[in-house]
Design a protein around this motif. Structure first.
Motif, PDB file in Angstrom:
ATOM      1  N   GLN A  14       0.932  -1.199  -0.075  1.00 46.74           N
ATOM      2  CA  GLN A  14       0.060   0.044  -0.055  1.00 46.74           C
ATOM      3  C   GLN A  14       0.885   1.083   0.065  1.00 46.74           C
ATOM      4  OE1 GLN A  14      -2.570  -0.727   3.159  1.00 46.74           O
ATOM      5  NE2 GLN A  14      -4.112  -1.880   2.065  1.00 46.74           N
ATOM      6  N   LEU A  15       1.005   1.733  -1.179  1.00 48.46           N
ATOM      7  CA  LEU A  15       2.069   2.725  -1.643  1.00 48.46           C
ATOM      8  C   LEU A  15       1.310   4.020  -1.807  1.00 48.46           C
ATOM      9  CD1 LEU A  15       4.902   1.147  -3.593  1.00 48.46           C
ATOM     10  CD2 LEU A  15       4.842   1.564  -1.316  1.00 48.46           C
ATOM     11  N   PRO A  16       1.816   5.274  -1.272  1.00 47.05           N
ATOM     12  CA  PRO A  16       1.048   6.685  -1.842  1.00 47.05           C
ATOM     13  C   PRO A  16       1.418   6.710  -3.293  1.00 47.05           C
ATOM     14  CG  PRO A  16       2.152   6.709   0.204  1.00 47.05           C
ATOM     15  CD  PRO A  16       2.519   5.407  -0.229  1.00 47.05           C
ATOM     16  N   GLU A  32      -4.349  12.085  -4.874  1.00 48.80           N
ATOM     17  CA  GLU A  32      -3.640  11.195  -3.993  1.00 48.80           C
ATOM     18  C   GLU A  32      -4.437   9.998  -3.897  1.00 48.80           C
ATOM     19  OE1 GLU A  32      -0.778  12.527  -2.604  1.00 48.80           O
ATOM     20  OE2 GLU A  32      -0.933  14.545  -3.645  1.00 48.80           O
ATOM     21  N   LEU A  33      -3.778   8.821  -4.182  1.00 48.90           N
ATOM     22  CA  LEU A  33      -4.503   7.655  -4.058  1.00 48.90           C
ATOM     23  C   LEU A  33      -3.381   6.522  -3.458  1.00 48.90           C
ATOM     24  CD1 LEU A  33      -6.046   7.392  -7.710  1.00 48.90           C
ATOM     25  CD2 LEU A  33      -7.271   7.859  -5.515  1.00 48.90           C
ATOM     26  N   ILE A  34      -3.811   5.377  -3.390  1.00 50.78           N
ATOM     27  CA  ILE A  34      -2.902   4.087  -2.703  1.00 50.78           C
ATOM     28  C   ILE A  34      -2.820   2.806  -3.470  1.00 50.78           C
ATOM     29  CG2 ILE A  34      -2.790   2.639  -0.715  1.00 50.78           C
ATOM     30  CD1 ILE A  34      -2.272   5.411   0.294  1.00 50.78           C
ATOM     31  N   THR A  35      -1.977   2.406  -3.820  1.00 51.45           N
ATOM     32  CA  THR A  35      -1.746   1.045  -4.440  1.00 51.45           C
ATOM     33  C   THR A  35      -2.159   0.163  -3.417  1.00 51.45           C
ATOM     34  OG1 THR A  35       0.582   0.702  -3.862  1.00 51.45           O
ATOM     35  CG2 THR A  35       0.172   1.996  -5.725  1.00 51.45           C
ATOM     36  N   ALA A  36      -2.589  -1.161  -4.154  1.00 53.79           N
ATOM     37  CA  ALA A  36      -3.104  -2.391  -3.580  1.00 53.79           C
ATOM     38  C   ALA A  36      -1.961  -3.283  -3.641  1.00 53.79           C
ATOM     39  CB  ALA A  36      -4.357  -2.848  -4.072  1.00 53.79           C
ATOM     40  N   ASN A  37      -1.243  -3.209  -4.824  1.00 53.10           N
ATOM     41  CA  ASN A  37      -0.092  -4.010  -5.266  1.00 53.10           C
ATOM     42  C   ASN A  37       0.569  -3.493  -6.471  1.00 53.10           C
ATOM     43  OD1 ASN A  37      -1.032  -5.314  -7.765  1.00 53.10           O
ATOM     44  ND2 ASN A  37      -2.589  -6.350  -6.245  1.00 53.10           N
TER      45      ASN A  37
END
Length: 121
Positions: A14-16, A32-37
């Motif tokens: 979970q990366l910005p 601005e979001l977040i990665t799942a993978n």
């Protein structure tokens, strides 16, 4: 059912990530979001409002030095040396290839070059 084969090892991280659509008039504003993978070939980005499939994106990820090495991004020795073990923002471009309930899958451009943009304090 055949097991899915991937070219790049994918990691649940979970990366910005800052995401903007690249259109005919340039790059839009960043969200601005977040990665799942993520892998060195693409990422799954969590969002309630995915952009249309085939949209081109500009992305900036905040990635730790350890994760940079794990993901095997294409980085010059000088870029890695400048990171000096600290997190860095890296950038990539890519295309949305799939939507799911929780977000969108993006494949990085074949000729992507990820490079540190700035070092976090």
């Amino acid at each position: 059912m055949a097991e899915e084969q991937r070219l790049h090892e994918r990691f649940s991280m979970q990366l910005p990530v800052r995401v903007a659509v690249i259109g005919s008039s340039g790059t839009g504003s960043f969200s601005e979001l977040i990665t799942a993978n993520i892998s060195s070939g693409g990422a799954f980005i969590i969002t309630d409002t995915p952009v249309p499939i085939a949209s081109r994106l500009a992305m900036e990820f905040l990635i730790s030095f350890v994760d940079l090495k794990k993901l095997r991004f294409i980085l010059s020795f000088d870029s890695l040396r400048r990171c000096a073990g600290r997190p860095a923002w890296v950038k990539a471009t890519g295309v949305v290839i799939r939507h799911q309930e929780t977000g969108m899958a993006v494949i990085f451009d074949d000729d992507y070059q990820l490079s540190p943009m700035k070092i976090s304090d």
